[in-house]
Write a protein that holds these residues in place. Sequence first.
Motif, short mmCIF file in Angstrom:
data_model
loop_
_atom_site.label_atom_id
_atom_site.label_comp_id
_atom_site.label_asym_id
_atom_site.label_seq_id
_atom_site.Cartn_x
_atom_site.Cartn_y
_atom_site.Cartn_z
N THR A 1 0.21 8.36 -5.93
CA THR A 1 -1.18 7.78 -5.89
C THR A 1 -1.94 8.14 -7.17
O THR A 1 -3.22 7.63 -7.29
N ASN A 2 -1.48 8.96 -7.92
CA ASN A 2 -2.08 9.39 -9.01
C ASN A 2 -1.77 7.90 -10.28
O ASN A 2 -1.37 8.41 -11.36
N LYS A 3 -2.46 6.91 -10.12
CA LYS A 3 -2.13 5.80 -10.86
C LYS A 3 -2.87 5.47 -11.83
O LYS A 3 -3.68 6.21 -12.20
N GLY A 4 -2.50 4.40 -12.49
CA GLY A 4 -3.26 4.03 -13.87
C GLY A 4 -4.50 3.42 -13.36
O GLY A 4 -4.76 3.13 -12.48
N VAL A 5 -5.28 3.01 -14.54
CA VAL A 5 -6.32 2.26 -14.39
C VAL A 5 -6.19 0.80 -14.01
O VAL A 5 -5.44 0.08 -14.64
N HIS A 6 -6.79 0.28 -12.89
CA HIS A 6 -6.69 -1.20 -12.58
C HIS A 6 -7.49 -2.08 -13.31
O HIS A 6 -8.83 -1.63 -13.43
N LEU A 7 -7.06 -3.18 -13.75
CA LEU A 7 -7.72 -4.05 -14.62
C LEU A 7 -7.88 -5.36 -13.99
O LEU A 7 -6.77 -5.71 -13.36
N ASN A 8 -9.09 -6.06 -13.90
CA ASN A 8 -9.13 -7.30 -13.43
C ASN A 8 -8.60 -8.35 -14.48
O ASN A 8 -8.16 -7.94 -15.70
N ALA A 9 -8.57 -9.43 -14.21
CA ALA A 9 -8.16 -10.49 -15.22
C ALA A 9 -8.95 -10.52 -16.62
O ALA A 9 -8.47 -10.69 -17.56
N LYS A 10 -10.24 -10.56 -16.52
CA LYS A 10 -10.90 -10.57 -17.46
C LYS A 10 -10.91 -9.09 -18.35
O LYS A 10 -10.81 -9.51 -19.93
N GLU A 11 -10.53 -8.21 -17.73
CA GLU A 11 -10.30 -7.00 -18.60
C GLU A 11 -9.06 -6.91 -19.01
O GLU A 11 -8.79 -6.45 -20.29
N PHE A 12 -8.11 -7.44 -18.38
CA PHE A 12 -6.84 -7.62 -18.74
C PHE A 12 -6.66 -8.37 -20.03
O PHE A 12 -6.05 -8.01 -21.02
N ASN A 13 -7.46 -9.55 -20.29
CA ASN A 13 -7.31 -10.37 -21.38
C ASN A 13 -7.97 -9.54 -22.54
O ASN A 13 -7.40 -9.73 -23.56
N LYS A 14 -8.93 -8.89 -22.26
CA LYS A 14 -9.53 -8.12 -23.43
C LYS A 14 -8.70 -7.04 -24.01
O LYS A 14 -8.45 -6.89 -25.20
N MET A 15 -8.06 -6.41 -23.15
CA MET A 15 -6.93 -5.35 -23.37
C MET A 15 -5.75 -5.88 -24.21
O MET A 15 -5.27 -5.37 -25.03
N GLU B 1 2.16 0.06 -10.05
CA GLU B 1 1.59 0.88 -9.33
C GLU B 1 2.39 2.47 -9.53
O GLU B 1 1.88 3.19 -9.74
N LYS B 2 3.62 2.10 -9.08
CA LYS B 2 4.70 3.44 -9.25
C LYS B 2 4.95 3.76 -10.60
O LYS B 2 4.71 4.92 -10.78
N ALA B 3 4.89 2.75 -11.69
CA ALA B 3 5.36 3.06 -12.99
C ALA B 3 4.15 3.55 -13.49
O ALA B 3 4.36 4.67 -14.49
N SER B 4 2.98 3.23 -13.21
CA SER B 4 1.69 3.90 -13.76
C SER B 4 1.68 5.30 -13.65
O SER B 4 1.59 6.06 -14.67
N ALA B 5 2.02 5.57 -12.25
CA ALA B 5 1.80 7.14 -11.88
C ALA B 5 2.99 7.88 -12.68
O ALA B 5 2.88 9.08 -12.95
N TYR B 6 4.12 7.19 -12.77
CA TYR B 6 5.35 7.91 -13.35
C TYR B 6 5.12 8.06 -14.65
O TYR B 6 5.41 9.17 -15.11
N GLN C 1 0.89 -1.31 -0.14
CA GLN C 1 -0.08 -0.03 0.17
C GLN C 1 1.08 1.37 -0.11
O GLN C 1 1.80 1.41 0.84
N TYR C 2 0.65 2.24 -1.22
CA TYR C 2 1.31 3.34 -0.75
C TYR C 2 0.75 4.32 -0.20
O TYR C 2 -0.65 4.34 -0.20
N VAL D 1 -2.93 4.55 -19.63
CA VAL D 1 -2.02 3.89 -18.64
C VAL D 1 -2.88 2.93 -17.81
O VAL D 1 -3.74 3.32 -17.32
N PHE D 2 -2.52 1.53 -17.99
CA PHE D 2 -3.31 0.59 -17.35
C PHE D 2 -2.46 -0.45 -16.82
O PHE D 2 -1.41 -0.48 -17.20
N GLN D 3 -2.88 -1.05 -15.43
CA GLN D 3 -2.09 -2.23 -15.00
C GLN D 3 -2.84 -3.31 -14.27
O GLN D 3 -4.32 -3.12 -14.18
N LEU D 4 -2.44 -4.40 -14.26
CA LEU D 4 -2.94 -5.57 -13.74
C LEU D 4 -3.06 -5.68 -12.37
O LEU D 4 -2.19 -5.71 -11.59
N GLU D 5 -4.33 -5.43 -11.97
CA GLU D 5 -4.64 -5.31 -10.42
C GLU D 5 -4.13 -6.43 -9.83
O GLU D 5 -4.47 -7.74 -10.10
N GLY D 6 -3.43 -6.51 -8.80
CA GLY D 6 -3.02 -7.59 -7.82
C GLY D 6 -2.05 -8.52 -8.72
O GLY D 6 -1.53 -9.55 -8.07
N GLY D 7 -1.48 -7.98 -9.87
CA GLY D 7 -0.41 -8.65 -10.48
C GLY D 7 -0.52 -10.15 -11.06
O GLY D 7 -1.88 -10.31 -11.20
#
Length: 343
Positions: free
Chosen positions: A128-142, A206-211, A30-31, A220-226
């Motif tokens: 804390t100004n991070k990218g959009v979090h995607l779940n597994a289903k959304e990640f596969n689609k993108m 999380e940090k990279a998306s904000a950067y 947690q940041y 900018v999107f990221q896989l939530e929970g990796g």
Amino acid sequence: MQLYNKLSAKERAALIDEAGKDRITISFYQYHQIKNPQIFRDKLFLEWNLLDVLGRTYVSYEGINAQISVPSENFLDLKEQLDSISFLKGIRLNVAIEHDNKSFLKLKVKVRNKIVADGLNDETFDVTNKGVHLNAKEFNKMLANPDTVCVDMRNHYESEIGHFDGAVTPDVDTFRDSLDIIEEDLKDHKEDKNLLMYCTGGIRCEKASAYYKHRGFKNVFQLEGGIIEYTRQVKEEGLENKFLGKNFVFDHRRAEKISEDVIANCHQCGKPCDTHTNCANEACHLLFIQCDECSEKMENTCSTDCQEIIHLSYEEQKELRKGKGNSNKIFKKGRSEKLKFKN
């Protein structure tokens, strides 16, 4: 008042065997702006020690990053303890895919300058100004979108044994190295491409998306929970798994199998293999990939030089190490001129 681990790994392993209790390996981050990391660190150690928590945790002014294990019977008590901390209330706990009661053998809670070593001196961007979090289903689609560039934010030795199908895997030794490489490669596509990132548990993304948002990237999107959370959702929801191979983890297990694909090779003979080991020569300790046959032949060492050294007496080995710092090979994981088949 005990504020530090006092048992050796060997002593702790014996206690785990004696207890005969199943343990759960989890991770979370947690940041958050922590005013006094040292006081927070001591509080965590005291409370976690009572719950028989083991593992490695970093605390800093920017938040917390934890990889720990806890007896199954104490899991709810741990969750209640975390919920009592305002910025950790309801925190998502990434539960390991494959459990090992000895994934961690010591409790280490350390104060660091940052919870992710990024090498950045730029204090002007808001983490804390991070990218959009995607779940597994959304990640596969993108991932299937032709306007998406998927980037693995991990280091070369992690992505070598497992990564998402079609992902860009920078050949880097550090998280900091990848930041500049990715920005340079995508400098002409900051507005017309989707930058989709992933890592082990989400903390680096999380940090990279904000950067990258700070550097002008619009989508900018990221896989939530990796990868850990992705795998859980894939199994629970019956989704198509797009991850090939193993997920590298930073504990005694070294990796979790996500698919049956073996995408790496033994660094010594070149045959398909994705099992990491550390060189048995304590003065080397190089992390590399070694198959069972080479392990037997080389006695779990990375080279003939190291193999010769392990047959010396303890005093002779100690004498060879005297006055020398740790070999650079330790920090250049999987990189050595003696590893013939390292890609």
